[in-house]
Design a protein around this motif. Sequence first.
Motif, PDB file in Angstrom:
ATOM      1  N   ALA A   1       5.055   2.148   9.895  1.00 32.28           N
ATOM      2  CA  ALA A   1       5.078   0.827   9.254  1.00 32.28           C
ATOM      3  C   ALA A   1       6.500   0.298   9.128  1.00 32.28           C
ATOM      4  O   ALA A   1       6.761  -0.886   9.360  1.00 32.28           O
TER       5      ALA A   1
ATOM      6  N   ARG B   1       1.353   8.998   5.229  1.00 32.67           N
ATOM      7  CA  ARG B   1       1.385   9.415   6.641  1.00 32.67           C
ATOM      8  C   ARG B   1       1.961   8.333   7.550  1.00 32.67           C
ATOM      9  O   ARG B   1       2.683   8.638   8.491  1.00 32.67           O
ATOM     10  N   SER B   2       1.640   7.089   7.314  1.00 33.34           N
ATOM     11  CA  SER B   2       1.985   5.996   8.230  1.00 33.34           C
ATOM     12  C   SER B   2       3.283   5.264   7.900  1.00 33.34           C
ATOM     13  O   SER B   2       3.662   4.351   8.626  1.00 33.34           O
ATOM     14  N   ALA B   3       3.961   5.634   6.839  1.00 27.85           N
ATOM     15  CA  ALA B   3       5.170   4.900   6.430  1.00 27.85           C
ATOM     16  C   ALA B   3       6.213   4.815   7.543  1.00 27.85           C
ATOM     17  O   ALA B   3       6.747   3.724   7.780  1.00 27.85           O
TER      18      ALA B   3
ATOM     19  N   CYS C   1       7.622  -5.268   7.681  1.00 21.46           N
ATOM     20  CA  CYS C   1       7.360  -4.259   6.648  1.00 21.46           C
ATOM     21  C   CYS C   1       8.667  -3.732   6.075  1.00 21.46           C
ATOM     22  O   CYS C   1       9.656  -3.590   6.795  1.00 21.46           O
TER      23      CYS C   1
ATOM     24  N   GLU D   1      -5.858   4.567   3.895  1.00 26.85           N
ATOM     25  CA  GLU D   1      -4.868   5.625   3.667  1.00 26.85           C
ATOM     26  C   GLU D   1      -4.346   5.583   2.236  1.00 26.85           C
ATOM     27  O   GLU D   1      -4.182   6.617   1.583  1.00 26.85           O
ATOM     28  N   SER D   2      -4.092   4.391   1.737  1.00 24.11           N
ATOM     29  CA  SER D   2      -3.592   4.235   0.378  1.00 24.11           C
ATOM     30  C   SER D   2      -4.631   4.711  -0.641  1.00 24.11           C
ATOM     31  O   SER D   2      -4.299   5.410  -1.599  1.00 24.11           O
TER      32      SER D   2
ATOM     33  N   TRP E   1      -4.590   0.925   6.618  1.00 29.37           N
ATOM     34  CA  TRP E   1      -3.592   1.248   5.607  1.00 29.37           C
ATOM     35  C   TRP E   1      -4.204   1.247   4.209  1.00 29.37           C
ATOM     36  O   TRP E   1      -3.829   2.068   3.368  1.00 29.37           O
TER      37      TRP E   1
ATOM     38  N   VAL F   1       0.838  -1.197   0.000  1.00 33.27           N
ATOM     39  CA  VAL F   1       0.000   0.000   0.000  1.00 33.27           C
ATOM     40  C   VAL F   1       0.873   1.247   0.000  1.00 33.27           C
ATOM     41  O   VAL F   1       2.041   1.207   0.383  1.00 33.27           O
ATOM     42  N   LYS F   2       0.286   2.360  -0.407  1.00 33.37           N
ATOM     43  CA  LYS F   2       0.973   3.645  -0.370  1.00 33.37           C
ATOM     44  C   LYS F   2       0.594   4.349   0.928  1.00 33.37           C
ATOM     45  O   LYS F   2      -0.582   4.589   1.197  1.00 33.37           O
ATOM     46  N   LEU F   3       1.616   4.687   1.730  1.00 28.50           N
ATOM     47  CA  LEU F   3       1.368   5.239   3.064  1.00 28.50           C
ATOM     48  C   LEU F   3       2.094   6.579   3.250  1.00 28.50           C
ATOM     49  O   LEU F   3       3.148   6.642   3.881  1.00 28.50           O
TER      50      LEU F   3
ATOM     51  N   TRP G   1       5.493   3.622  -0.976  1.00 33.20           N
ATOM     52  CA  TRP G   1       4.853   2.302  -1.000  1.00 33.20           C
ATOM     53  C   TRP G   1       5.581   1.372  -0.033  1.00 33.20           C
ATOM     54  O   TRP G   1       6.802   1.303  -0.009  1.00 33.20           O
TER      55      TRP G   1
END
Length: 136
Positions: free
Chosen positions: A67, A62-64, A73, A107-108, A104, A58-60, A85
């Motif tokens: 993660a 904010r949360s990358a 991850c 978000e993505s 997630w 997924v594309k994150l 991603w």
Amino acid sequence: MTDASSLPDSPLAGLRAYALTYPEAWEDHPWGETVVKVRQKIFVFLGRDGAAGCHVTVKLPRSAPFALDMANCAPTGYGLGRAGWITATFGAGEDVPLDLLRAWIKESYQAVAPKKLAARLDTQAATGGAGGEPTA
């Protein structure tokens, strides 16, 4: 590689069904993988490698950072990691954090979808619709 739609009892099947509830979401199978797109853009990759387990990409935006602190991850290959991603990989029999993965996926979707479609989720949340979750 087996696609998520052929695994009715797998966590991927539930995540696939969840992703397909978003506005204008649809399933595709480029490169032999199951993906869910909004219009022509992928917002989630769902993959399973036989007995080896499964992965969700997924594309994150904010949360990358959060993660990437998790052991399972990593930035997605093929240069996609530089664009935010993330791929989460789970071994066979390992617990899959479905609530986190659904967050997630949301978000993505919001990162990839056209702004008007992504705004529908905010409207649903403001009007009391399932916490901003998509409706079928």
